[in-house]
Scaffold this active site. Sequence first.
Site, PDB file in Angstrom:
ATOM      1  CB  THR A 108      -0.907   0.032   1.231  1.00 36.14           C
ATOM      2  OG1 THR A 108      -0.095   0.126   2.420  1.00 36.14           O
ATOM      3  CG2 THR A 108      -1.758  -1.230   1.307  1.00 36.14           C
ATOM      4  CG  ASP A 200      16.128   0.001   1.146  1.00 40.60           C
ATOM      5  OD1 ASP A 200      16.762   0.404   2.148  1.00 40.60           O
ATOM      6  OD2 ASP A 200      14.957  -0.392   1.219  1.00 40.60           O
ATOM      7  CG  ASP A 203      18.143  -3.046   2.218  1.00 39.06           C
ATOM      8  OD1 ASP A 203      17.989  -3.369   3.407  1.00 39.06           O
ATOM      9  OD2 ASP A 203      17.313  -3.302   1.321  1.00 39.06           O
TER      10      ASP A 203
END
Length: 209
Positions: A108, A200, A203
């Site tokens: 979402t 990311d 990460d």
Amino acid sequence: MSKVTVFDHPLIQHKTTVLRMKETSNKEFRESVEEITMLMCYEALRDLPLEDVEIETPLVKTTCKMLAGKKLAVVPILRAGLGMVNGFLNIMPIAKIGHIGMYRDEETLIPHPYYCKLPPDIDERIVVVVDPMLATGGSAIDAITQIKAKGAKQIRFLCLIAAPEGIDALSKAHPDVDIYCANIDEKLNEHGYIVPGLGDAGDRIFGTK
């Protein structure tokens, strides 16, 4: 609407390019995030109040300027925001540190808060919220909403890479919060990631992928 400051300093632009490169190691990525944050803080804190103080140099007594009040707090949005904290503290080691924990539902794209710990006198401090990426703006909006609920009135948002969609959303939700970033990128893709972006950030900072 929020004032948006984009940093065009050559050192910041160079180091941001290093962040984008997929071959950049985790160590170099972490170091570059810290260095960019430190450079950006000079401008983001340009209007801190000063006061006159009397000091004694090795030669004479004189009146000089020092920070008035020294009431600052840096609040990283976990987890990627942690990578920016040391850069901030290198400039302002007297700042208090809060933490806001958010994670984004990958389906979402809605952020979900799970942790909030702020200095007890947060209402008396200039608060700098840090997160490497401003993508949809959801996490930043929710984090700042939580901080305001604790009484904070002077809030700034500092990121490395921003999407136009995120800037627009944050500006509309919190028009009193100024935004500072190193680059405004092209857009968000269908997965809510900034393009061209840098992947990311969490990460790459922590080596988890």
